[in-house]
Design an enzyme around this catalytic site. Structure first.
Site, PDB file in Angstrom:
ATOM      1  N   GLU A   1     -14.360  53.803 -12.980  1.00 27.23           N
ATOM      2  CA  GLU A   1     -15.319  54.579 -13.778  1.00 27.23           C
ATOM      3  C   GLU A   1     -15.356  54.068 -15.222  1.00 27.23           C
ATOM      4  O   GLU A   1     -16.418  53.838 -15.804  1.00 27.23           O
ATOM      5  CB  GLU A   1     -14.938  56.071 -13.801  1.00 27.23           C
ATOM      6  CG  GLU A   1     -15.067  56.785 -12.475  1.00 27.23           C
ATOM      7  CD  GLU A   1     -13.767  56.776 -11.665  1.00 27.23           C
ATOM      8  OE1 GLU A   1     -12.953  55.834 -11.841  1.00 27.23           O
ATOM      9  OE2 GLU A   1     -13.592  57.700 -10.852  1.00 27.23           O
TER      10      GLU A   1
ATOM     11  N   GLU B   1      -2.117  67.994 -11.448  1.00 29.62           N
ATOM     12  CA  GLU B   1      -1.757  66.614 -11.131  1.00 29.62           C
ATOM     13  C   GLU B   1      -0.233  66.432 -11.230  1.00 29.62           C
ATOM     14  O   GLU B   1       0.356  65.621 -10.516  1.00 29.62           O
ATOM     15  CB  GLU B   1      -2.487  65.613 -12.053  1.00 29.62           C
ATOM     16  CG  GLU B   1      -2.444  64.182 -11.526  1.00 29.62           C
ATOM     17  CD  GLU B   1      -3.427  63.243 -12.215  1.00 29.62           C
ATOM     18  OE1 GLU B   1      -4.524  63.006 -11.684  1.00 29.62           O
ATOM     19  OE2 GLU B   1      -3.106  62.742 -13.308  1.00 29.62           O
TER      20      GLU B   1
ATOM     21  N   LYS C   1      -9.432  57.068  -3.667  1.00 26.34           N
ATOM     22  CA  LYS C   1      -9.861  55.889  -4.455  1.00 26.34           C
ATOM     23  C   LYS C   1      -9.916  54.668  -3.544  1.00 26.34           C
ATOM     24  O   LYS C   1     -10.854  53.871  -3.591  1.00 26.34           O
ATOM     25  CB  LYS C   1      -8.815  55.592  -5.540  1.00 26.34           C
ATOM     26  CG  LYS C   1      -8.940  56.348  -6.822  1.00 26.34           C
ATOM     27  CD  LYS C   1      -8.040  55.654  -7.868  1.00 26.34           C
ATOM     28  CE  LYS C   1      -7.474  56.636  -8.853  1.00 26.34           C
ATOM     29  NZ  LYS C   1      -6.474  56.068  -9.746  1.00 26.34           N
TER      30      LYS C   1
ATOM     31  N   LYS D   1      -5.116  53.583 -19.373  1.00 29.15           N
ATOM     32  CA  LYS D   1      -3.720  53.130 -19.322  1.00 29.15           C
ATOM     33  C   LYS D   1      -3.626  51.823 -18.537  1.00 29.15           C
ATOM     34  O   LYS D   1      -2.990  50.876 -18.963  1.00 29.15           O
ATOM     35  CB  LYS D   1      -2.846  54.212 -18.684  1.00 29.15           C
ATOM     36  CG  LYS D   1      -1.399  53.821 -18.626  1.00 29.15           C
ATOM     37  CD  LYS D   1      -0.498  54.920 -18.132  1.00 29.15           C
ATOM     38  CE  LYS D   1       0.919  54.350 -18.034  1.00 29.15           C
ATOM     39  NZ  LYS D   1       1.872  55.287 -17.464  1.00 29.15           N
TER      40      LYS D   1
ATOM     41  N   GLY E   1      -0.488  59.217 -18.120  1.00 33.07           N
ATOM     42  CA  GLY E   1      -1.883  59.438 -18.515  1.00 33.07           C
ATOM     43  C   GLY E   1      -2.149  60.841 -19.036  1.00 33.07           C
ATOM     44  O   GLY E   1      -2.734  61.023 -20.117  1.00 33.07           O
ATOM     45  N   ARG E   2      -1.706  61.863 -18.313  1.00 30.05           N
ATOM     46  CA  ARG E   2      -2.007  63.247 -18.728  1.00 30.05           C
ATOM     47  C   ARG E   2      -1.111  63.720 -19.866  1.00 30.05           C
ATOM     48  O   ARG E   2      -1.205  64.864 -20.291  1.00 30.05           O
ATOM     49  CB  ARG E   2      -1.928  64.189 -17.523  1.00 30.05           C
ATOM     50  CG  ARG E   2      -0.635  64.140 -16.751  1.00 30.05           C
ATOM     51  CD  ARG E   2      -0.758  64.839 -15.403  1.00 30.05           C
ATOM     52  NE  ARG E   2       0.414  64.642 -14.565  1.00 30.05           N
ATOM     53  CZ  ARG E   2       0.632  63.579 -13.790  1.00 30.05           C
ATOM     54  NH1 ARG E   2      -0.247  62.606 -13.755  1.00 30.05           N
ATOM     55  NH2 ARG E   2       1.710  63.487 -13.048  1.00 30.05           N
TER      56      ARG E   2
ATOM     57  N   HIS F   1     -17.650  88.997 -18.456  1.00 25.34           N
ATOM     58  CA  HIS F   1     -18.934  89.394 -17.869  1.00 25.34           C
ATOM     59  C   HIS F   1     -19.262  88.560 -16.638  1.00 25.34           C
ATOM     60  O   HIS F   1     -20.401  88.545 -16.183  1.00 25.34           O
ATOM     61  CB  HIS F   1     -20.036  89.275 -18.927  1.00 25.34           C
ATOM     62  CG  HIS F   1     -19.739  90.121 -20.133  1.00 25.34           C
ATOM     63  ND1 HIS F   1     -20.097  91.451 -20.219  1.00 25.34           N
ATOM     64  CD2 HIS F   1     -19.061  89.841 -21.270  1.00 25.34           C
ATOM     65  CE1 HIS F   1     -19.670  91.941 -21.374  1.00 25.34           C
ATOM     66  NE2 HIS F   1     -19.039  90.982 -22.028  1.00 25.34           N
TER      67      HIS F   1
HETATM   68  O1  F6P Z   1      -6.838  59.145 -10.902  1.00 27.68           O
HETATM   69  C1  F6P Z   1      -5.775  59.682 -11.608  1.00 27.68           C
HETATM   70  C2  F6P Z   1      -5.417  58.924 -12.832  1.00 27.68           C
HETATM   71  O2  F6P Z   1      -4.521  57.937 -12.506  1.00 27.68           O
HETATM   72  C3  F6P Z   1      -4.864  59.868 -13.892  1.00 27.68           C
HETATM   73  O3  F6P Z   1      -3.540  60.160 -13.718  1.00 27.68           O
HETATM   74  C4  F6P Z   1      -5.182  59.123 -15.134  1.00 27.68           C
HETATM   75  O4  F6P Z   1      -5.090  59.953 -16.249  1.00 27.68           O
HETATM   76  C5  F6P Z   1      -6.578  58.644 -14.823  1.00 27.68           C
HETATM   77  O5  F6P Z   1      -6.536  58.313 -13.460  1.00 27.68           O
HETATM   78  C6  F6P Z   1      -7.071  57.493 -15.639  1.00 27.68           C
HETATM   79  O6  F6P Z   1      -6.267  56.358 -15.508  1.00 27.68           O
HETATM   80  P1  F6P Z   1      -6.357  55.191 -16.560  1.00 27.68           P
HETATM   81  O7  F6P Z   1      -5.978  55.721 -17.884  1.00 27.68           O
HETATM   82  O8  F6P Z   1      -5.406  54.143 -16.071  1.00 27.68           O
HETATM   83  O9  F6P Z   1      -7.772  54.682 -16.568  1.00 27.68           O
END
Ligand code: F6P
Length: 511
Positions: free
Chosen positions: A203, A342, A483, A197, A256-257, A373
């Site tokens: 990452e 979240e 972060k 987003k 995002g979610r 199990h």
């Molecule tokens: O670290 C949390 C977060 O902001 C989530 O809410 C989001 O889905 C994820 O990181 C990834 O963010 P982006 O889509 O901006 O890379």
């Protein structure tokens, strides 16, 4: 009589005489009818539906009356309208939360914009399937959190039998994850989707750069010609080097979610096919209609939220478990963890005051029958009461001997019955206390529309819980501090606590 306050309602809920679920069944012949209902959609080939059975919970007429009062006090109807009309419900970030607009419910301008963006995505997906971008056998999708969990769930659920393109969702910065995808793909026939987003997440950007190097080293003449960006920050994607024609934007107001419905769903459309992606949206839309048009206890996401709030606050249950009796939903608990924790793992209300009780429970779960199990011992005889959701499909996902599916379903239903009934046993070690609550979500079939409906149901359930607690489910400031500190470490800051400094030194990351 004047309306009670939320505090008064809770005081009375907590003081209520408790009856077991078995007693509630014994006292009300209509209990199953009252507490289980379906959401249906489509006709002919597209017909489908899901049964939501909350009768094995402790909800009864009195509790439902009280929670309906709480919903009134919390202004549920107006808040739902604000959500679905695209008003500013994410007050701490000053924006709307327009995931439903992606599937047709929202402010007209947002619905139109979403449809136009979706059409742009469709053209690219069709071009890929038609070979207009050369041979595409694999797609590596890099993204994390909401930019990965939805696609991973949908790809796993919908493409086990047949994938139009082999999709690998890579989220972790741990290079092991990316190396595994490389091992399964041929660079000459691989595309990269960078899903973020913000287009800044460390990452994702690090993984994306590594994929670009891998394409180049693999002999691809123009690696940037193989990249698609899925983002609400299109200008950043272009700056990063993605050709404008392959930037698929989505609206800033899509969280995002909550973003699987937007261009973040691109890998689903590529892997499962455009029609499947559209079907997923249609299933979600059926739930949106139900959520928008149904009042009080008959509104199934709201009813589920009543039970969730009752167990978390009224019975002090710290966790809620979800067991999918369906291999294809193996990733559903992971998806729900982000959606629920979240969104609702907060300690202040939307206007910044301390909350008046525990907020989101810890969501966890797994797949049945495997989990039986492994962890069901605790559910039946442990000291924690864990409300459980069972999810299953009447139609099998396999073509083997029907015994497989029969045993799967009978186990699912037996577990709910056993949790409720308990058993005196011959001695304390063999005693099952019973009266342990569960809900069952029984799908006619697990197809794309059903997956969409399941996700939308949980989005609305999460929102309804947030309204009952008075919190904003659409921000996530809690992820920022860690972060920020990781960045500080990267930047060479070295005045952390003694434990952290010792760990950094042990790993050779600090002098
Ligand atoms: O670290 C949390 C977060 O902001 C989530 O809410 C989001 O889905 C994820 O990181 C990834 O963010 P982006 O889509 O901006 O890379």
């Amino acid at each position: 009589m004047s309306e009670q306050t939320a505090d008064q309602i809770w005081t009375e809920i907590e003081a209520r005489e408790r009856r077991t679920v078995a007693e509630l069944f014994a006292g009300d012949d209509a209990r199953v009818d009252k507490l289980s209902a379906r959401i249906d959609w489509g006709e002919g080939d597209t017909a489908g539906g899901v049964l939501f059975d909350w009768s094995k919970t402790h909800l009864d007429d009195d509790l439902l009356d009280r929670f309906e009062s709480l919903a009134r006090v919390r202004d549920f109807t107006a808040k739902r309208a604000a959500l679905l009309n695209g008003e500013t419900v994410n007050v701490t970030e000053g924006r709307a939360a327009e995931h439903t607009a992606q599937r047709g419910t929202g402010a007209d301008a947002s619905v139109e914009e979403a449809a136009a963006l979706r059409d742009r995505m469709r053209l690219l997906v069709v071009a890929i399937h038609d070979g207009a971008l050369g041979e595409v056998k694999h797609l590596i999708h890099v993204g994390i959190g909401g930019s990965a969990l939805g696609p991973a769930l949908a790809i796993d659920a919908l493409t086990r039998d047949l994938a139009r393109v082999d999709v690998h969702i890579v989220s972790n910065i741990d290079g092991v994850a990316l190396e595994q995808a490389f091992a399964a793909c041929d660079p000459k026939t691989t595309m990269l989707a960078v899903a973020s987003k913000t287009f800044t997440t460390i990452e994702t950007m690090t993984n994306a750069a590594s994929v670009m190097r891998w394409l180049e080293e693999g002999g691809v003449a123009d690696p940037s010609g193989r990249v698609v960006a899925l983002t609400a920050s299109p200008e950043k994607a272009v700056e990063w080097g993605v050709d404008e024609t392959r930037v698929l934007p989505f609206q800033e107001s899509v969280g995002g979610r909550y973003s699987i419905w937007s261009s973040i769903g691109f890998p689903v459309a590529v892997g499962a096919g455009w029609d499947e992606f559209e079907a997923m949206l249609a299933g979600a839309q059926a739930v949106d209609r139900h959520f928008a048009e149904t009042e009080g206890r008959d509104n199934l996401p709201l009813r589920a939220a009543f039970a969730d709030r009752y167990y978390t606050r009224g019975r002090k249950c710290q966790t809620r478990a979800v067991f999918a009796y369906d291999e294809r939903l193996a990733l559903f608990p992971d998806y729900l963890q982000q959606l629920e924790m979240e969104s609702n793992g907060k300690r202040v209300t939307a206007d910044g005051k301390p909350v008046d009780g525990p907020t989101a429970p810890i969501t966890w779960g797994g797949v049945g029958t495997d989990a039986q199990h492994a962890v069901f011992q605790l559910l039946h005889q442990g000291t924690h009461v864990v409300p459980v959701d069972f999810i299953a499909s009447i139609a099998p996902g396999d073509a083997l001997d029907p015994a497989h599916h029969r045993i799967l379903l009978t186990n699912c239903f037996a577990q709910g019955a056993a949790l409720m009934k308990g058993d005196k046993g011959e001695d304390p070690a063999r005693n099952f206390p019973g009266d342990r609550p569960s809900a069952t979500i029984l799908c006619d079939d697990l197809d794309a529309a059903t997956l969409g409906a399941l996700i939308a149901f949980h989005e609305h359930r999460t929102f309804a819980s947030a309204v009952l607690m008075g919190i904003n489910p659409f921000d996530q400031f809690g992820v920022e501090l860690g972060k920020r500190m990781a960045k500080e470490i990267e930047g060479g800051k070295n005045d952390f606590d003694a434990s952290t400094m010792a760990l950094l030194q042990a790993a050779g990351l600090s002098e």
